[in-house]
Write an enzyme that holds these catalytic residues in place. Structure first.
Site, PDB file in Angstrom:
ATOM      1  N   THR A 155       0.814  -1.228   0.000  1.00  0.00           N
ATOM      2  CA  THR A 155       0.000   0.000   0.000  1.00  0.00           C
ATOM      3  C   THR A 155       0.845   1.275   0.000  1.00  0.00           C
ATOM      4  O   THR A 155       0.285   2.366  -0.016  1.00  0.00           O
ATOM      5  CB  THR A 155      -0.877   0.060   1.268  1.00  0.00           C
ATOM      6  OG1 THR A 155       0.000  -0.011   2.409  1.00  0.00           O
ATOM      7  CG2 THR A 155      -1.881  -1.082   1.333  1.00  0.00           C
ATOM      8  N   LYS A 156       2.150   1.152   0.027  1.00  0.00           N
ATOM      9  CA  LYS A 156       2.986   2.336   0.235  1.00  0.00           C
ATOM     10  C   LYS A 156       3.278   3.100  -1.066  1.00  0.00           C
ATOM     11  O   LYS A 156       2.963   2.631  -2.154  1.00  0.00           O
ATOM     12  CB  LYS A 156       4.291   1.921   0.927  1.00  0.00           C
ATOM     13  CG  LYS A 156       4.065   1.338   2.326  1.00  0.00           C
ATOM     14  CD  LYS A 156       3.359   2.316   3.250  1.00  0.00           C
ATOM     15  CE  LYS A 156       3.425   1.953   4.717  1.00  0.00           C
ATOM     16  NZ  LYS A 156       2.760   0.700   5.102  1.00  0.00           N
ATOM     17  N   THR A 157       3.919   4.272  -0.915  1.00  0.00           N
ATOM     18  CA  THR A 157       4.109   5.159  -2.071  1.00  0.00           C
ATOM     19  C   THR A 157       5.091   4.585  -3.092  1.00  0.00           C
ATOM     20  O   THR A 157       5.051   4.940  -4.258  1.00  0.00           O
ATOM     21  CB  THR A 157       4.609   6.540  -1.615  1.00  0.00           C
ATOM     22  OG1 THR A 157       5.753   6.330  -0.773  1.00  0.00           O
ATOM     23  CG2 THR A 157       3.553   7.286  -0.839  1.00  0.00           C
TER      24      THR A 157
END
Ligand SMILES: Cc1ncc(COP(=O)(O)O)c(C=O)c1O
Length: 369
Positions: free
Chosen positions: A166-168
């Site tokens: 889910t991270k950038t």
């Protein structure tokens, strides 16, 4: 997909040349001397605290508004996480509350750049110097982000990043530690791969040797070249993906800022957020609908949301083990009750952004107090 296929075809799947390349590109991007790739941010935090010498009987200051990983790693080392309340505006660790919780056993502080907005690092540095604490930043949300013009990852002894799905920037699972300290970098390189001396990963290659020495009881925390290939490609898009997140955040904020019932996030001066999360808060006195029902209404319209975070002191583990209770951290609790995270991701279309804005505004207007 092409980069991953190339790794698979090369025959070298686990940690190897791609991981080393990802580390040096990441270090260059952040502007730091050493970057060490690992299997997760949890591993990165664990190895950082270990390198800093945190051990049995020590206390480590951690904000209560975070994911459990930030605090659980402290317990891996036999130390105690000491929770700290947060600042109402940013939901970042409140330095004044941190100072109140310092004891002779406090060894380190782990600021979390919540949602991507950097913490007040000058104040944190001041208090760490005054009280002799190590600073290990949890930068799971803050790639790329900057404080007074410097990238997060360059400011403290050790910084831990996450490449979770889910991270950038994602490698599926993965993490990175950045530091300018050569001794920390060497310790972490050894401990991420069984405590085996330098370049342990080369022992199966033509350039390596069958002989190795185990220097300590380490961990199996290495990254794989399959992950690193994903990371290298993602890194080239990191700045443009942040730009897209900024634009979405700006659209949301301009739609919500004049609605008395909604409180958009505030970005403080002298810092850039990664906009990993867009955390909207409801002004409960203006509304006849609570946060949970607000989420259900959005869900009915096909809009997925989440809540970041259920404060750690409200979870059974932290209550049963460390004696925390509801009421211990009033700011974190109050803000938790009224916050929700709206969709924000590169590739979100203009229509999708409008759809979220329309739904949020309609639900608020239908439930004005
Ligand atoms: C603030 C924070 N720290 C640490 C982590 C752990 O990251 P990872 O899943 O890469 O171990 C997360 C994951 O969501 C997080 O939100």
């Amino acid at each position: 997909m092409q980069a991953v296929s190339e790794v698979i075809r090369s025959g070298w799947l686990t940690m190897g040349p791609k991981t080393i390349e990802f580390e040096s590109e990441f270090a260059r991007f952040i502007g730091v001397q050493y970057a060490i790739a690992v299997s997760s941010c949890t591993a990165a935090l664990h190895l950082s605290l270990e390198a800093a010498g945190v051990g049995p009987g020590d206390e480590v200051l951690v904000p209560t508004t975070t994911f459990t990983a930030t605090a659980e790693v402290v317990t891996y080392l036999g130390a105690k996480p000491v929770l700290v309340d947060v600042d109402a505006q940013t939901l970042n660790l409140d330095p004044a509350d941190a100072v109140r919780r310092i004891t002779p056993r406090t060894r380190a502080i782990v600021p979390v750049h919540f949602a991507g907005q950097p913490c007040e690092m000058a104040t944190i540095r001041e208090l760490s110097e005054k009280h002799g604490l190590h600073v290990i930043e949890d930068a799971a949300h803050s790639l790329p982000a900057s404080y007074r013009g410097a990238h997060i990852g360059t400011l403290s002894e050790l910084t831990a990043f996450s490449f979770y799905a889910t991270k950038t920037l994602t490698t599926g699972e993965g993490g990175m530690i950045t530091t300018n300290n050569a001794a920390y970098a060497e310790r972490i390189r050894n401990m991420r791969l069984h405590g085996i001396g330098r370049d342990a990963w080369k022992r199966y290659s033509a350039a390596g040797s069958w002989h190795y020495e185990v220097l300590d009881a380490g961990f199996k925390y290495n990254m794989t070249d399959i992950q690193a290939a994903l990371g290298l490609v993602q890194l080239t898009k990191c700045a443009s993906m942040r730009e897209q997140r900024c634009q979405i955040a700006a659209r949301y904020t301009s739609a919500y800022q004049n609605m008395g019932s909604l409180e958009p996030p505030t970005l403080l001066a002298n810092r850039e957020s990664s906009w990993h999360l867009y955390v909207l808060r409801l002004r409960d006195s203006h509304l006849r609908i609570g946060r949970d029902d607000f989420i259900t209404e959005l869900d009915k319209r096909g809009i997925g949301t989440s809540v970041h975070f259920i404060p750690l002191h409200l979870h059974p583990y932290y209550q049963d083990t460390f004696g925390y209770h509801r009421g211990d951290f009033p700011v974190a609790e109050r803000e938790y009750e009224r916050c929700l995270s709206l969709p924000i991701y590169p590739g979100m279309t203009s229509e999708e952004i409008d759809c979220v804005i329309e739904a949020v505004c309609a639900i608020s207007e239908d439930h004005l107090a």
